[in-house]
Design a protein around this motif. Structure first.
Motif, short mmCIF file in Angstrom:
data_model
loop_
_atom_site.label_atom_id
_atom_site.label_comp_id
_atom_site.label_asym_id
_atom_site.label_seq_id
_atom_site.Cartn_x
_atom_site.Cartn_y
_atom_site.Cartn_z
N ARG A 1 48.34 -0.05 92.15
CA ARG A 1 47.01 -0.26 92.70
C ARG A 1 46.40 -1.57 92.22
N LYS A 2 46.56 -1.90 90.95
CA LYS A 2 46.01 -3.13 90.39
C LYS A 2 47.00 -3.74 89.42
N PHE A 3 46.97 -5.07 89.30
CA PHE A 3 47.80 -5.77 88.33
C PHE A 3 47.14 -7.09 87.95
N SER A 4 47.18 -7.41 86.68
CA SER A 4 46.80 -8.74 86.21
C SER A 4 47.58 -9.01 84.93
N GLY A 5 47.69 -10.26 84.61
CA GLY A 5 48.40 -10.63 83.40
C GLY A 5 48.00 -12.02 82.95
N GLU A 6 48.39 -12.34 81.73
CA GLU A 6 48.10 -13.67 81.20
C GLU A 6 49.14 -14.00 80.15
N VAL A 7 49.56 -15.27 80.13
CA VAL A 7 50.52 -15.76 79.15
C VAL A 7 49.80 -16.76 78.26
N PHE A 8 49.99 -16.61 76.95
CA PHE A 8 49.35 -17.47 75.96
C PHE A 8 50.43 -18.16 75.12
N ASP A 9 50.14 -19.36 74.63
CA ASP A 9 51.07 -20.00 73.71
C ASP A 9 50.92 -19.35 72.33
N GLY A 10 51.68 -19.80 71.35
CA GLY A 10 51.68 -19.22 70.03
C GLY A 10 50.35 -19.30 69.31
N SER A 11 49.49 -20.25 69.69
CA SER A 11 48.18 -20.38 69.05
C SER A 11 47.10 -19.58 69.77
N GLY A 12 47.45 -18.93 70.88
CA GLY A 12 46.48 -18.11 71.60
C GLY A 12 45.82 -18.80 72.78
N LYS A 13 46.25 -20.02 73.09
CA LYS A 13 45.70 -20.75 74.23
C LYS A 13 46.36 -20.27 75.52
N SER A 14 45.54 -20.00 76.53
CA SER A 14 46.05 -19.50 77.80
C SER A 14 46.92 -20.54 78.49
N ILE A 15 48.11 -20.14 78.90
CA ILE A 15 49.05 -21.01 79.62
C ILE A 15 48.99 -20.72 81.11
N ARG A 16 48.94 -19.43 81.46
CA ARG A 16 48.99 -19.04 82.87
C ARG A 16 48.36 -17.68 83.07
N LYS A 17 47.59 -17.55 84.14
CA LYS A 17 47.05 -16.26 84.56
C LYS A 17 47.95 -15.73 85.67
N LEU A 18 48.18 -14.43 85.65
CA LEU A 18 49.06 -13.79 86.63
C LEU A 18 48.26 -12.85 87.51
N LYS A 19 48.67 -12.78 88.76
CA LYS A 19 48.05 -11.83 89.68
C LYS A 19 49.15 -11.10 90.43
N ARG A 20 48.76 -10.14 91.21
CA ARG A 20 49.74 -9.30 91.90
C ARG A 20 50.71 -10.11 92.76
N SER A 21 50.24 -11.18 93.36
CA SER A 21 51.12 -11.99 94.22
C SER A 21 52.22 -12.69 93.42
N ASP A 22 52.12 -12.74 92.09
CA ASP A 22 53.18 -13.33 91.26
C ASP A 22 54.34 -12.36 91.05
#
Length: 144
Positions: free
Chosen positions: A47-68
């Motif tokens: 029904r829903k999906f989201s995600g996020e990838v962070f580098d080792g220091s906690g800085k956001s690299i990429r946001k993910l959505k269902r279309s990914d």
């Protein structure tokens, strides 16, 4: 690794499974733990999906959505309609990945979702939570 699972019984025949999963991937040995997959069929749908990838220091690299997400059929025979949504996370080490998703369950609940937060060898659990919420009038039966 942090893992939070919530299952809401809306009726005796339907419910919503919600999960938040956060894991730090330090090297190539742990990369499989950073991938996402959810199995669906005629009784379960994403029904829903989201995600996020962070580098080792906690800085956001990429946001993910269902279309990914990619989708593939999953079947041991030709007569089923099972399928899998998946995402293979490949980022430079170390990285942290966070996934949040909901799966709608309908037309009967045979069992409640299992609670097994540690899914890989050599994986530490920082925090894990499981909540089972039943609508008024529904008595969940649980065997420990």
């Amino acid at each position: 690794m942090n893992n939070e699972i919530e299952f809401v019984c809306e009726t005796n025949r339907s419910g919503v499974y919600k999960e938040t999963f956060i894991v730090a991937i330090m090297n190539d040995k742990g990369k499989d733990a950073g991938h996402f997959q959810v199995y669906c069929d005629k009784y379960k749908s994403l029904r829903k999906f989201s995600g996020e990838v962070f580098d080792g220091s906690g800085k956001s690299i990429r946001k993910l959505k269902r279309s990914d997400l990619k989708m593939t059929e999953y079947s041991s025979g030709l007569s089923t309609d099972d399928y899998v949504y998946y995402y293979e996370c490949n980022a430079p080490y170390p990285y942290i990945v966070k996934y949040e998703w909901e799966v709608k369950r309908k037309d009967g609940i045979i069992s409640y979702p299992i609670f097994a937060p540690q899914t890989e060898f050599n994986q530490s659990v920082v925090e894990a939570t499981y909540r089972l919420i039943a609508a008024p009038g529904i008595e969940p039966r649980v065997r420990v």
